[in-house]
Write a protein that holds these residues in place. Structure first.
Motif, short mmCIF file in Angstrom:
data_model
loop_
_atom_site.label_atom_id
_atom_site.label_comp_id
_atom_site.label_asym_id
_atom_site.label_seq_id
_atom_site.Cartn_x
_atom_site.Cartn_y
_atom_site.Cartn_z
N THR A 288 0.82 -1.21 0.00
CA THR A 288 0.00 0.00 0.00
C THR A 288 0.85 1.26 0.00
OG1 THR A 288 -0.12 0.30 2.41
CG2 THR A 288 -1.68 -1.24 1.43
N THR A 289 0.24 2.33 -0.46
CA THR A 289 0.76 3.68 -0.27
C THR A 289 -0.33 4.49 0.42
OG1 THR A 289 2.15 3.56 -2.24
CG2 THR A 289 1.66 5.75 -1.37
N VAL A 290 -0.01 5.13 1.52
CA VAL A 290 -0.99 5.96 2.20
C VAL A 290 -0.59 7.43 2.09
CG1 VAL A 290 -1.75 4.16 3.80
CG2 VAL A 290 0.11 5.67 4.47
N PHE A 291 -1.56 8.26 1.78
CA PHE A 291 -1.38 9.70 1.64
C PHE A 291 -2.08 10.37 2.83
CE2 PHE A 291 -1.46 7.75 -2.54
CZ PHE A 291 -0.36 8.31 -3.19
N VAL A 292 -1.31 11.00 3.69
CA VAL A 292 -1.84 11.53 4.94
C VAL A 292 -1.86 13.06 4.88
CG1 VAL A 292 -1.62 11.54 7.45
CG2 VAL A 292 -0.81 9.56 6.13
N PRO A 293 -3.05 13.66 4.90
CA PRO A 293 -3.13 15.13 4.86
C PRO A 293 -2.72 15.75 6.18
CG PRO A 293 -5.31 14.19 5.08
CD PRO A 293 -4.37 13.02 4.91
N PRO A 294 -2.36 17.02 6.17
CA PRO A 294 -1.89 17.66 7.40
C PRO A 294 -2.98 17.92 8.43
CG PRO A 294 -1.95 19.24 5.59
CD PRO A 294 -2.22 17.90 4.99
N GLU A 295 -4.23 18.00 7.99
CA GLU A 295 -5.33 18.31 8.91
C GLU A 295 -6.14 17.06 9.23
OE1 GLU A 295 -5.61 21.19 10.37
OE2 GLU A 295 -3.93 22.01 9.22
N ALA A 296 -6.55 16.94 10.48
CA ALA A 296 -7.35 15.80 10.93
C ALA A 296 -8.83 16.04 10.65
CB ALA A 296 -7.14 15.57 12.43
N VAL A 297 -9.59 14.94 10.64
CA VAL A 297 -11.05 14.98 10.62
C VAL A 297 -11.52 14.01 11.69
CG1 VAL A 297 -13.14 14.44 9.31
CG2 VAL A 297 -11.23 15.58 8.18
N SER A 298 -12.37 14.45 12.60
CA SER A 298 -12.80 13.58 13.68
C SER A 298 -13.72 12.49 13.14
CB SER A 298 -13.52 14.37 14.77
OG SER A 298 -14.81 14.76 14.33
N THR A 299 -13.62 11.31 13.74
CA THR A 299 -14.49 10.20 13.36
C THR A 299 -15.95 10.56 13.60
OG1 THR A 299 -12.75 8.61 13.90
CG2 THR A 299 -15.00 7.77 13.80
N GLU A 300 -16.22 11.28 14.68
CA GLU A 300 -17.60 11.66 14.98
C GLU A 300 -18.17 12.55 13.89
OE1 GLU A 300 -15.02 11.89 17.05
OE2 GLU A 300 -15.55 10.31 18.48
N GLY B 82 -10.52 4.21 6.61
CA GLY B 82 -11.40 4.40 7.76
C GLY B 82 -12.36 5.54 7.53
N ALA B 83 -12.47 6.42 8.52
CA ALA B 83 -13.33 7.60 8.39
C ALA B 83 -12.60 8.77 7.74
CB ALA B 83 -13.85 8.01 9.77
N GLY B 84 -11.36 8.53 7.26
CA GLY B 84 -10.60 9.57 6.59
C GLY B 84 -9.87 10.47 7.58
N PRO B 85 -9.14 11.42 7.01
CA PRO B 85 -9.04 11.80 5.60
C PRO B 85 -7.89 11.16 4.83
CG PRO B 85 -8.03 13.49 6.94
CD PRO B 85 -8.51 12.44 7.90
N THR B 86 -7.17 10.20 5.45
CA THR B 86 -6.08 9.53 4.73
C THR B 86 -6.62 8.77 3.52
OG1 THR B 86 -4.61 9.35 6.64
CG2 THR B 86 -4.37 7.69 4.93
N VAL B 87 -5.86 8.81 2.45
CA VAL B 87 -6.18 8.08 1.22
C VAL B 87 -5.21 6.91 1.11
CG1 VAL B 87 -6.28 8.21 -1.30
CG2 VAL B 87 -7.09 10.14 0.09
N LEU B 88 -5.72 5.72 0.85
CA LEU B 88 -4.90 4.52 0.75
C LEU B 88 -5.04 3.90 -0.63
CD1 LEU B 88 -4.38 1.67 3.30
CD2 LEU B 88 -5.09 1.11 0.97
N SER B 89 -3.91 3.63 -1.27
CA SER B 89 -3.89 2.96 -2.57
C SER B 89 -3.21 1.61 -2.44
CB SER B 89 -3.14 3.79 -3.61
OG SER B 89 -3.81 5.00 -3.89
N PHE B 90 -3.75 0.63 -3.13
CA PHE B 90 -3.10 -0.68 -3.19
C PHE B 90 -2.11 -0.68 -4.35
CE2 PHE B 90 -7.12 -1.58 -1.00
CZ PHE B 90 -6.63 -2.20 0.14
N ALA B 91 -1.03 0.07 -4.15
CA ALA B 91 -0.02 0.25 -5.19
C ALA B 91 1.22 0.87 -4.56
CB ALA B 91 -0.54 1.14 -6.32
N ARG B 92 2.34 0.76 -5.26
CA ARG B 92 3.59 1.39 -4.86
C ARG B 92 4.09 2.26 -6.01
NH1 ARG B 92 6.68 -1.14 -0.71
NH2 ARG B 92 5.23 -1.72 0.96
#
Length: 295
Positions: A174-186, A260-270
């Motif tokens: 996987t490759t995960v793209f993690v943005p600088p700002e969080a988003v609460s699960t709620e 999950g509930a975001g905001p990270t984006v996950l790709s099944f790729a390298r």
């Protein structure tokens, strides 16, 4: 109850839940970890709680009994029969908080496994099934918890009041793209509708079944298998940049989901790190096959 002498360490993986169509059921453990070390302070009159945190979330988490790891540890000690007089806890965090990578599940699972390891014979008194049930009770959902505790690809569900799970082997990268700002699960959950069209529910059921095959034996179907219509688009307003990246990568034929509930984006790729928007962190991660591990 007898506590072990000296420090004990536990490594707990990040996790991605949902994986597209497997809403609240599927989880995948990832090779990004929090490391927890604790030691019981049993000197007479020594009722200290010492907490040191470095890494992700260090500036925000409490240094008190409200710390999520401590809460999980105390719930475990209570279940086993006794809390220690004092406790020293060190957390070295690598899992981003509020990004959809299972940081709370890692903290809960890590706390439970750590407390159990600090009790002499704790694994016999609280087996993995009971520990998993406690973790789900504390977290509220079984998907991230199952992956964090057992590693690999997991299917988790609630049968009556009992938490159940099935672990599967997968070798996806996987490759995960993690943005600088969080988003609460709620907040993310609050955007979901009470009902969805029957055709969308039917599509997701089929895609979730296909996803199990794609992740285990038929990776060529991952682009179709990761299609979702019951949660990701509804959350787009809370994470527009994440949803934009998701759409771009899928148009290119890269199997991609909101983690999950975001905001990270996950790709099944390298080999796609250059697709990250400016300011985002990128991690190329394997599947963690060990789960929460006492070191």
């Amino acid at each position: 109850m007898t506590f072990v002498v000296g420090p004990v360490s536990v490594r707990t993986p990040a996790s991605s839940a949902n994986l597209g169509p497997g809403f609240d059921a599927l989880g995948l453990a990832l090779s990004l970890h929090d490391d927890l070390t604790a030691e019981v302070l049993e000197s007479k009159g020594d009722e200290r709680l010492e907490i040191t945190v470095t890494g992700e979330g260090a500036e925000d988490v409490p240094r008190s009994g409200d710390h999520l790891v401590v809460r999980a540890m105390n719930a475990t000690f209570d279940l086993l029969g006794e809390r220690p007089a004092g406790l020293r806890l060190t957390c070295v965090n690598a899992i981003p908080h509020g990004r959809g990578l299972g940081s709370s599940a890692a903290a809960i699972v890590g706390g439970i496994v750590l407390a159990r390891a600090l009790v002499d014979g704790g694994a016999d008194r609280l087996d993995d099934r009971a520990a998993f049930q406690l973790a789900v009770d504390l977290e509220g959902h079984p998907d991230n918890v199952a992956a964090a505790m057992f590693g690999g690809l997991t299917i988790a569900w609630i049968d009556g009041a009992a938490a159940e799970m099935q672990r599967l082997e997968t070798t996806v990268e996987t490759t995960v793209f993690v943005p600088p700002e969080a988003v609460s699960t709620e907040r993310a959950r609050g955007l979901l509708p009470e009902t969805v069209p029957h055709r969308d529910a039917a599509l997701n059921a089929g895609r979730a079944a296909l996803l199990i095959a794609a992740l285990t034996v038929a990776p060529e179907h991952l682009i179709s298998a990761t299609e979702d219509r019951i949660h990701q688009s509804y959350r787009a307003g809370a994470m527009p940049e994440s949803y934009k990246l998701l759409r771009q990568l899928r148009v290119e034929g890269i199997p991609t989901i909101i983690s999950g509930a975001g905001p990270t984006v996950l790709s099944f790729a390298r080999g796609i790190a250059e697709r990250a928007p400016q300011g985002w962190a990128v991690h190329e991660l394997a599947v963690d096959v060990e789960g929460a591990l006492v070191r």
